[in-house]
Write an enzyme that holds these catalytic residues in place. Structure first.
Site, PDB file in Angstrom:
ATOM      1  N   TYR A 286      44.031  34.152  52.358  1.00 47.63           N
ATOM      2  CA  TYR A 286      43.397  33.839  51.283  1.00 47.63           C
ATOM      3  C   TYR A 286      44.629  35.438  49.974  1.00 47.63           C
ATOM      4  O   TYR A 286      44.517  35.545  49.086  1.00 47.63           O
ATOM      5  CB  TYR A 286      42.184  34.295  50.510  1.00 47.63           C
ATOM      6  CG  TYR A 286      41.680  32.718  50.184  1.00 47.63           C
ATOM      7  CD1 TYR A 286      42.037  32.683  48.546  1.00 47.63           C
ATOM      8  CD2 TYR A 286      41.382  31.600  51.315  1.00 47.63           C
ATOM      9  CE1 TYR A 286      41.444  30.610  48.586  1.00 47.63           C
ATOM     10  CE2 TYR A 286      40.550  30.800  51.054  1.00 47.63           C
ATOM     11  CZ  TYR A 286      40.933  30.476  49.556  1.00 47.63           C
ATOM     12  OH  TYR A 286      40.382  29.325  49.247  1.00 47.63           O
ATOM     13  N   HIS A 439      34.313  32.848  51.527  1.00 50.32           N
ATOM     14  CA  HIS A 439      35.753  31.876  52.182  1.00 50.32           C
ATOM     15  C   HIS A 439      35.601  32.125  53.965  1.00 50.32           C
ATOM     16  O   HIS A 439      36.234  31.517  54.680  1.00 50.32           O
ATOM     17  CB  HIS A 439      36.817  31.938  51.960  1.00 50.32           C
ATOM     18  CG  HIS A 439      37.091  31.352  50.587  1.00 50.32           C
ATOM     19  ND1 HIS A 439      37.693  30.527  50.565  1.00 50.32           N
ATOM     20  CD2 HIS A 439      38.019  32.401  49.504  1.00 50.32           C
ATOM     21  CE1 HIS A 439      37.881  30.168  49.159  1.00 50.32           C
ATOM     22  NE2 HIS A 439      38.025  30.920  49.062  1.00 50.32           N
TER      23      HIS A 439
END
Length: 757
Positions: A286, A439
């Site tokens: 990410y 996440h």
């Protein structure tokens, strides 16, 4: 007659003067228009940059090649015609992919207009934008309802923000091509309503700390800069004020919602997720995704609002993040799949082209970045890409140095971190970080192992088929929660078949592991050590990972020590997710005739039990082969240890999970204990010559010779009877600390946190 001639001359002079004055006025007006027009492009491409690019075209190979590829792509799209479908699909579906393709092509066409000065590209951008303007206000919210913040063009506001980040650049490039009436139409009917929708109308998306919000903030900020809209720019930098959201609340995707004291917006997203070292708390997958909006908006701010000194913000953290992210890739450039990370994502993705280019241009012009750009084989068609192309042409590129690094986590660098140990092709990725927002995985003190870019001991990564419509619309699968995030899916310790922090985000987000020490001073011993006190209340886990180069071994080996101190008796499960084929064991095991799951929840329900054995009295030895290389795992064991061969895939009727194997040690009814293992790469096998070289382990014995609160000592004896002693100080990690310890009637003295000899 003479008078008449003079009169005629005077009349002619007056007329000429009048004409000259008019010409001067016209030229003055033209000059004023050029001055005004010079304000665009100004975001990523600049007028000066365009002039420099045009002068050098045909002389800078990698830039010229990138330009040709882009031209061919855009020309093909122009030939196909414009398609603006009514949105209806998830990721991977036609309407989703078409709108995604459109925003990418718009940005590229705008750049081509500036560089090639060919009106057909400006007309293409204009025509497509006008078609978007015609439908936008009448578009309902996207019909797919899965997202917590639905977009209009896409199923989530995140993708709508992607659209605006790219389209802002296209608009900037054709700004002067458009009439004022056309600009007013686009700004009033498309761009401002678009920016309002993803921000004011979706504060749960926009006003938080998360990679989603970074895209939203950057989108609003980019269009604000093109339109010179200071109100929108303030919204981009500082978020929405007084939106009525609890500042400590978290939405259903796990991002923190902020709404006051400057704790939302682009600057907050720059402050909180990044550590001072440039590590992004959600992990490299990410971070790679977020670097494009972070850096592209930062470049635009630098060009339009230089007084903000955005690249100096937080001691230059954005430029530090470029190096940190590249350090979190293996020898092949693939990012380590920490937290939610798709395997195979690498620095060859387009987002990393911009990251490398901008990092080089605005940073210290590290020649190592030029070598990455050469491998990528393309550059951005802008000022930064030009700088990289010139650097490559002038032969300035040098290999990017991958080295052992310890990257802190948290805004202040005090929330754990990630250590990457490197030596002679081996890479140990040791994770002792914070939760990583939505996440994050429940995998404190986990690790993975690579050799020459190939996984040896793997981290599973995420459970998702990104942009594959048939698999859940390309979105996260339920198995990401039931398997990939759970502790047992990782190479770390699970107590009582329960994940760290009970697998609950609201608990895990409050805690992080703590670095005990790292030391990369000795080139033959790269070592890191960390402790975790909160994953299981009343239990401390202390793990030490080291790569050791010993002349008695063919290759460096990995030493793994996990020391546990607990208030209660527990069941301990320690898996190693190896890749490859079983070659040999020193223990007997029974292969199960019927496949059953190892448990019923916390990830155990997804593990088939393929074999069960009992550990030998002193050492468990396991040897496997993968990609033509042999690996041996030697572990200190007790006769009560149970050994399980497991394979992922139970309770997975749609085959969403990869069918991969592990060897797991289970130790029951135990309070304080220690797991010690050595992972040893060795030998090779060629299917061509059918020759196996050095296929056996070089370790004859691995023993714990001392284990107290203060010290742990072990010996490693090879097959030629050479014995080495390793000692770690468990309570004093100072490099200056002096230690004296008696082991087996022999005194040992050293300075520092560990001893090996």
């Amino acid at each position: 007659m003479k008078f008449k001639n003079y009169s005629l001359i005077i009349i002619l002079l007056v007329c000429l003067n009048f004409i000259s004055c008019n010409e001067q006025t016209a030229n003055t007006n033209k000059t004023e228009q050029v001055v005004v027009g010079s304000e665009h492009p100004k975001l990523i491409l600049t007028k000066t940059g365009v002039d420099n690019i045009r002068k050098l075209l045909g002389t800078i190979p990698i830039f010229d090649a990138s330009l040709q590829v882009t031209k061919e792509e855009v020309d093909a799209e122009i030939a196909l015609g414009i398609d603006i479908p009514i949105p209806k699909d998830f990721s991977g579906g036609y309407t989703h992919e078409k709108h995604k393709s459109n925003f990418l092509i718009l940005q590229k066409a705008g750049v081509l207009y500036q560089i090639l000065d060919d009106e057909k590209y400006a007309k293409f951008v204009k025509d497509m934008l006008m078609q978007y303007e015609a439908i936008y206000k009448s578009l309902p919210v996207h019909p797919q309802t899965r997202s917590y913040a639905r977009g209009k063009l896409f199923w989530q506001c995140l993708n709508d923000s992607n659209w605006l980040v790219y389209v802002s650049q296209a608009y900037d490039c054709i700004y002067n091509y458009l009439s004022k009436e056309e600009r007013d139409l686009l700004e009033n009917n498309l761009f401002r309503p678009f920016a309002d929708y993803i921000s004011i109308e979706n504060p749960q998306f926009y006003n938080r700390v998360h990679n989603h919000s970074t895209w939203g903030n950057s989108a609003v900020g980019m269009i604000a800069l093109v339109m010179d809209d200071d109100d929108l720019l303030q919204r981009a930098l500082y978020g929405i004020k007084d939106v009525g959201l609890d500042p400590e609340a978290k939405d259903n995707d796990g991002g923190f919602i902020k709404d006051k004291d400057g704790r939302a917006g682009f600057l907050a997203n720059l402050e909180e997720p990044f550590s001072p070292d440039g590590y992004y708390t959600e992990g490299p997958y990410y971070q790679r995704y977020a670097m494009y909006p972070f850096l592209i908006f930062a470049e635009a701010l630098h060009n339009v609002k230089p007084e903000l000194k955005i690249f100096e913000h937080k001691n230059g953290v954005l430029l530090k993040a470029v190096d940190a992210l590249l350090q979190l890739s293996d020898a092949d450039g693939d990012f380590f799949p920490l937290n939610d990370g798709q395997k195979g994502m690498s620095y060859f993705t387009s987002a990393m082209v911009s990251t490398v280019n901008i990092g080089y241009y605005f940073g210290s012009q590290n020649p190592g970045l030029l070598s990455i750009a050469k491998k990528q084989g393309q550059v951005m068609l802008d000022d930064s890409g030009l700088a990289v192309a010139i650097g490559i042409k002038e032969g300035k590129a040098k290999p990017f140095e991958k080295k052992s690094v310890n990257l802190t986590d948290g805004p202040d660098g005090k929330q754990g971190g990630v250590g990457v140990l490197r030596h002679q092709g081996l890479e140990v990725v040791f994770k002792y970080a914070a939760q990583g927002l939505s996440h994050g995985h429940y995998d404190k003190l986990s690790f993975s192992l690579y050799e020459n870019g190939d996984e040896v001991i793997q981290d599973y990564g995420l459970a998702r088929f990104v942009n594959i419509e048939q698999k859940g619309g390309g979105n996260y699968l339920k198995e990401n929660t039931t398997w990939a995030k759970q502790t047992i899916a990782h190479n770390t310790l699970t107590l009582n078949a329960t994940s760290h922090f009970e697998g609950k985000y609201e608990i895990g987000s409050k805690h992080h592991s703590n670095l005990y020490f790292f030391n990369f001073d000795n080139p033959k011993i790269q070592i890191a050590s960390a402790k975790e006190n909160n994953a299981y209340p009343g239990t401390e886990m202390h793990r030490t990972m080291a790569i050791i180069k010993d002349d008695n071994f063919e290759k460096p080996f990995v030493l793994d020590i996990m020391k546990i101190q607990s208030n209660t008796n527990n069941q301990y499960d320690m898996p190693y997710y190896f890749l490859g084929q079983v070659i040999e064991t020193n223990f007997k095991y029974n292969v199960t005739s019927t496949l059953n799951a190892l448990g019923i929840k916390n990830g155990y329900q997804h593990l088939y039990v393929e074999g069960v054995g009992q550990a030998p009295e002193e050492n468990t030895k396991f040897l496997w082969l993968d990609k033509g290389r042999f690996y041996s795992l030697t572990s200190v064991s007790t006769p009560s240890d149970e050994l399980f061969f497991t394979r992922i895939g139970a309770n997975d009727p749609e085959f969403n999970l990869r069918r991969e194997a592990a060897l797991m040690t289970r130790r029951k009814n135990t309070k304080n204990t220690i797991f010690v293992s050595v992972i040893e790469p060795h030998g090779s096998y060629s299917p061509v010559s059918e020759l196996a070289l050095n296929s056996k382990s070089n370790i004859a014995a691995l023993k714990i010779v001392l284990d107290t609160e203060d010290y742990t000592a072990l010996t490693i004896t090879d097959v030629k009877d050479n014995t080495k002693l390793f000692v770690i100080s468990n309570t004093n990690a100072s490099k200056e600390a002096k230690h004296t310890l008696k082991i087996n009637e022999k005194n040992y003295s050293w300075t520092g946190s560990y001893y090996y000899k």
